[in-house]
Scaffold this motif. Structure first.
Motif, PDB file in Angstrom:
ATOM      1  N   LEU A 192     -57.089  35.192 -46.792  1.00  0.00           N
ATOM      2  CA  LEU A 192     -57.364  35.200 -45.362  1.00  0.00           C
ATOM      3  C   LEU A 192     -56.601  36.344 -44.719  1.00  0.00           C
ATOM      4  CD1 LEU A 192     -57.180  31.442 -44.302  1.00  0.00           C
ATOM      5  CD2 LEU A 192     -59.207  32.814 -44.782  1.00  0.00           C
ATOM      6  N   LYS A 193     -57.268  36.972 -43.737  1.00  0.00           N
ATOM      7  CA  LYS A 193     -56.598  38.065 -43.046  1.00  0.00           C
ATOM      8  C   LYS A 193     -55.750  37.512 -41.927  1.00  0.00           C
ATOM      9  CE  LYS A 193     -60.182  41.269 -44.237  1.00  0.00           C
ATOM     10  NZ  LYS A 193     -61.556  41.598 -43.895  1.00  0.00           N
ATOM     11  N   LYS A 194     -54.586  38.123 -41.736  1.00  0.00           N
ATOM     12  CA  LYS A 194     -53.774  37.776 -40.582  1.00  0.00           C
ATOM     13  C   LYS A 194     -54.392  38.445 -39.362  1.00  0.00           C
ATOM     14  CE  LYS A 194     -49.217  37.302 -42.723  1.00  0.00           C
ATOM     15  NZ  LYS A 194     -47.892  37.915 -42.811  1.00  0.00           N
ATOM     16  N   PRO A 195     -54.343  37.905 -38.163  1.00  0.00           N
ATOM     17  CA  PRO A 195     -53.721  36.635 -37.836  1.00  0.00           C
ATOM     18  C   PRO A 195     -54.518  35.440 -38.367  1.00  0.00           C
ATOM     19  CG  PRO A 195     -54.824  37.539 -35.908  1.00  0.00           C
ATOM     20  CD  PRO A 195     -54.932  38.565 -36.987  1.00  0.00           C
ATOM     21  N   LEU A 196     -53.778  34.394 -38.732  1.00  0.00           N
ATOM     22  CA  LEU A 196     -54.388  33.198 -39.287  1.00  0.00           C
ATOM     23  C   LEU A 196     -55.320  32.569 -38.256  1.00  0.00           C
ATOM     24  CD1 LEU A 196     -54.382  31.146 -41.631  1.00  0.00           C
ATOM     25  CD2 LEU A 196     -52.494  30.001 -40.495  1.00  0.00           C
ATOM     26  N   SER A 197     -56.570  32.366 -38.674  1.00  0.00           N
ATOM     27  CA  SER A 197     -57.519  31.731 -37.755  1.00  0.00           C
ATOM     28  C   SER A 197     -57.650  30.270 -38.150  1.00  0.00           C
ATOM     29  CB  SER A 197     -58.870  32.442 -37.840  1.00  0.00           C
ATOM     30  OG  SER A 197     -59.917  31.526 -37.785  1.00  0.00           O
ATOM     31  N   PRO A 198     -57.370  29.347 -37.200  1.00  0.00           N
ATOM     32  CA  PRO A 198     -57.443  27.918 -37.518  1.00  0.00           C
ATOM     33  C   PRO A 198     -58.820  27.524 -38.050  1.00  0.00           C
ATOM     34  CG  PRO A 198     -56.617  28.258 -35.278  1.00  0.00           C
ATOM     35  CD  PRO A 198     -56.966  29.600 -35.807  1.00  0.00           C
ATOM     36  N   THR A 199     -59.879  28.138 -37.497  1.00  0.00           N
ATOM     37  CA  THR A 199     -61.235  27.806 -37.955  1.00  0.00           C
ATOM     38  C   THR A 199     -61.415  28.189 -39.418  1.00  0.00           C
ATOM     39  OG1 THR A 199     -61.722  28.956 -35.900  1.00  0.00           O
ATOM     40  CG2 THR A 199     -63.552  27.798 -36.952  1.00  0.00           C
ATOM     41  N   GLU A 200     -61.005  29.422 -39.759  1.00  0.00           N
ATOM     42  CA  GLU A 200     -61.162  29.870 -41.142  1.00  0.00           C
ATOM     43  C   GLU A 200     -60.346  28.994 -42.081  1.00  0.00           C
ATOM     44  OE1 GLU A 200     -62.198  34.613 -41.091  1.00  0.00           O
ATOM     45  OE2 GLU A 200     -60.104  34.023 -41.219  1.00  0.00           O
ATOM     46  N   LEU A 201     -59.145  28.623 -41.642  1.00  0.00           N
ATOM     47  CA  LEU A 201     -58.283  27.801 -42.484  1.00  0.00           C
ATOM     48  C   LEU A 201     -58.891  26.417 -42.701  1.00  0.00           C
ATOM     49  CD1 LEU A 201     -55.615  27.514 -44.001  1.00  0.00           C
ATOM     50  CD2 LEU A 201     -54.554  26.752 -41.869  1.00  0.00           C
ATOM     51  N   SER A 202     -59.377  25.798 -41.617  1.00  0.00           N
ATOM     52  CA  SER A 202     -59.882  24.427 -41.760  1.00  0.00           C
ATOM     53  C   SER A 202     -61.144  24.390 -42.615  1.00  0.00           C
ATOM     54  CB  SER A 202     -60.142  23.806 -40.387  1.00  0.00           C
ATOM     55  OG  SER A 202     -61.193  24.475 -39.755  1.00  0.00           O
ATOM     56  N   GLU A 203     -61.903  25.506 -42.641  1.00  0.00           N
ATOM     57  CA  GLU A 203     -63.093  25.550 -43.494  1.00  0.00           C
ATOM     58  C   GLU A 203     -62.732  25.461 -44.972  1.00  0.00           C
ATOM     59  OE1 GLU A 203     -65.100  29.080 -42.300  1.00  0.00           O
ATOM     60  OE2 GLU A 203     -65.892  28.166 -40.466  1.00  0.00           O
ATOM     61  N   LEU A 204     -61.502  25.842 -45.314  1.00  0.00           N
ATOM     62  CA  LEU A 204     -61.101  25.850 -46.723  1.00  0.00           C
ATOM     63  C   LEU A 204     -60.537  24.507 -47.176  1.00  0.00           C
ATOM     64  CD1 LEU A 204     -59.265  29.279 -46.940  1.00  0.00           C
ATOM     65  CD2 LEU A 204     -61.538  28.732 -47.763  1.00  0.00           C
ATOM     66  N   LEU A 205     -60.185  23.658 -46.205  1.00  0.00           N
ATOM     67  CA  LEU A 205     -59.475  22.417 -46.575  1.00  0.00           C
ATOM     68  C   LEU A 205     -60.446  21.275 -46.868  1.00  0.00           C
ATOM     69  CD1 LEU A 205     -56.625  22.602 -43.913  1.00  0.00           C
ATOM     70  CD2 LEU A 205     -56.698  23.637 -46.169  1.00  0.00           C
TER      71      LEU A 205
END
Lengths: 130, 360
Positions: free
Chosen positions: A117-130
């Protein structure tokens, strides 16, 4: 139940980014617990110390690439030698401000990394991975 | 006038010529003489010779043959051929294969030969100086490139933190808490980030050697549209990829080219247009890929069409960086691609690109 507790370990030498990302995780409640490590070495020490106490171990690791001494890829080299029963339950997400094509390819090629993931951390991108 | 430390080697099979040469020039130059090509070579192995004069007519090895034999081992010394008779063939040979600087007839005229040696030495010096300058320039260029690269990386890390903080401010509902200040910080940060990214793209385009991989245009265009339409959901995309054959090309540069053009097509829309459209067409054949990207945006003034690919060109109305299309053009140059543009202020802009298919 302990199994459902989601713990994330953040490994980053940049304290401001650690602070920002902790805050994002606290606000979005994507994880229940955060382990903050300021270097790859600190992260490795933590994992080795608690390798026999599964309740203290993370399910996810957010790993920065550019760090002094032990960078993200060096960290992964040590990580892959940890016991299988832990590695199989843990997922690594790499984080970087780099747009370097080589880094992206290298991260994607690593079997332990689910995504860069590219910084800045995007909550949407992160939650898609969980 | 003595030119200091000019080392001259004279090869001739007639000893009296060698003596005469020495007598005339020993006070001007450092003179080495040899009675045959083989002897001459021995001297060259031990002494850093700058100017070589050789007689053409010698037993065993002629002057031209000697010059020819040392073109690879000793390319630097400047060569002068001496000959007692006008032999057109030897002359042609000397020019074509011996890399000679001057041709002087025997018996030589002292002044003429003297001037020739002086000029030959100047040519030698120019050659060496040029080589040193090139090496210096290459080094400087390399350092500059590495400097740009590392500085861009170092600049981007804290900037990305700033953007992260702004995002956090939004998440906590504080974005409008200080008038427009947070918005202004966001705009400035994004602009700076854009410049840094373009600088890195430019650097990488210059440095990276072409790497040929198979390219699936459907997938690539889809991904790029996803990335760039992220900030602007209004634009309608029509994508038409006709690829039945494999295409081999340089993925990094093609990504840079299409990415910049797609992002421009989105960026330069008419503000009040209700029906923002971008059409992307790809047609792959055995020898090339033809790509067209059309928008119904603001268009480009006719007199600007020729300048849009120049570095730092910006139109007065638009706030671009003047880097995007310049990088597109540079990247296309590296992969032998072509670009054409047509534009109409009423209907919008169409870019047509042709990239050769490296499939053998």
């Amino acid at each position: 139940m302990l199994e459902n507790k989601r713990t994330v370990m953040m490994v980053d030498d940049n304290e401001i980014d650690l602070k920002i990302n902790s805050k994002i995780i606290t606000i979005t409640k994507l994880f229940d617990e955060i382990i903050v490590c300021k270097s790859g070495l600190e992260g490795m020490d933590y994992l080795n110390k608690f390798i026999d106490s599964p309740e203290k171990l993370p399910n996810y690791i957010l790993l920065d690439i550019q760090m002094p001494d032990m960078n993200g890829f060096d960290f992964l080299d040590c990580y892959k030698r940890l016991p299988k029963q832990f590695i199989n339950k843990c997922q690594v997400i790499m984080l970087s401000s780099s747009l370097d094509f080589g880094d992206i390819k290298r991260a994607e090629a690593n079997p332990h990394v689910i995504k860069l993931l590219k910084k800045p951390l995007s909550p949407t991108e992160l939650s898609e991975l969980l | 006038m003595r030119t200091p430390n000019v080392r001259v080697l004279y090869i001739d099979d007639e000893d009296h010529n060698l003596q005469a040469f020495k007598a005339s020039f020993r006070r001007h130059y450092e003179i080495y003489t040899a009675i045959s090509a083989a002897e001459g070579l021995k001297i060259m192995k031990n002494v850093d010779i700058q100017v070589i004069i050789a007689d053409q007519k010698m037993p065993n090895t002629t002057g031209v043959e000697f010059f020819q034999s040392i073109t690879e081992t000793y390319p630097d010394p400047i060569r002068i051929l001496l000959t007692g008779y006008t032999d057109i063939e030897a002359l042609a040979d000397a020019i074509n294969h011996g890399d000679i600087y001057r041709y002087i007839t025997k018996p030589w005229n002292d002044l003429e030969l003297h001037n020739s040696i002086k000029n030959a030495y100047d040519a030698y010096k120019a050659k060496i100086d040029l080589r040193k300058k090139i090496a210096e320039l290459e080094k400087t260029n390399d350092e500059l490139n590495r400097f740009i690269y590392s500085i861009s990386h170092e600049l981007r890390a804290p900037l990305v933190s700033v953007i992260g903080i702004v995002n956090l401010v939004k998440m906590e509902g504080l974005f409008n808490s200080s008038g427009e200040y947070w918005g202004l910080i966001e705009t400035c940060s994004n602009k700076l980030d854009y410049y840094i990214q373009k600088t890195l793209q430019y650097y990488k385009n210059n440095k990276t050697t072409a790497e040929q991989t198979e390219i699936d245009f459907s997938k690539l265009v889809g991904e790029l549209v996803d990335v760039y339409s992220y900030t602007d959901r209004d634009t309608q995309f029509t994508i038409n990829v006709n690829q039945t054959l494999p295409f081999i090309g340089d993925l990094f540069r093609i990504e840079v080219i299409l990415g910049n053009l797609i992002s421009n097509a989105i960026k330069y829309q008419k503000v009040d247009e209700r029906n923002k459209k971008v059409e992307i067409g790809v047609n792959v054949t055995a020898d090339k890929a033809e790509i067209s990207i059309s928008d119904n945006g603001i268009g480009i003034l006719n007199e600007h069409l020729e300048k849009i690919f120049t570095q730092f060109f910006k139109s007065k109305v638009q706030h671009g960086s003047g880097l995007g299309l310049f990088i597109v053009k540079e990247a296309l140059n590296k992969i032998d691609g072509r670009i054409d543009v047509s534009s109409d202020l009423d209907r919008g802009t169409t870019f047509k690109i042709t990239i050769p298919n490296a499939r053998e």
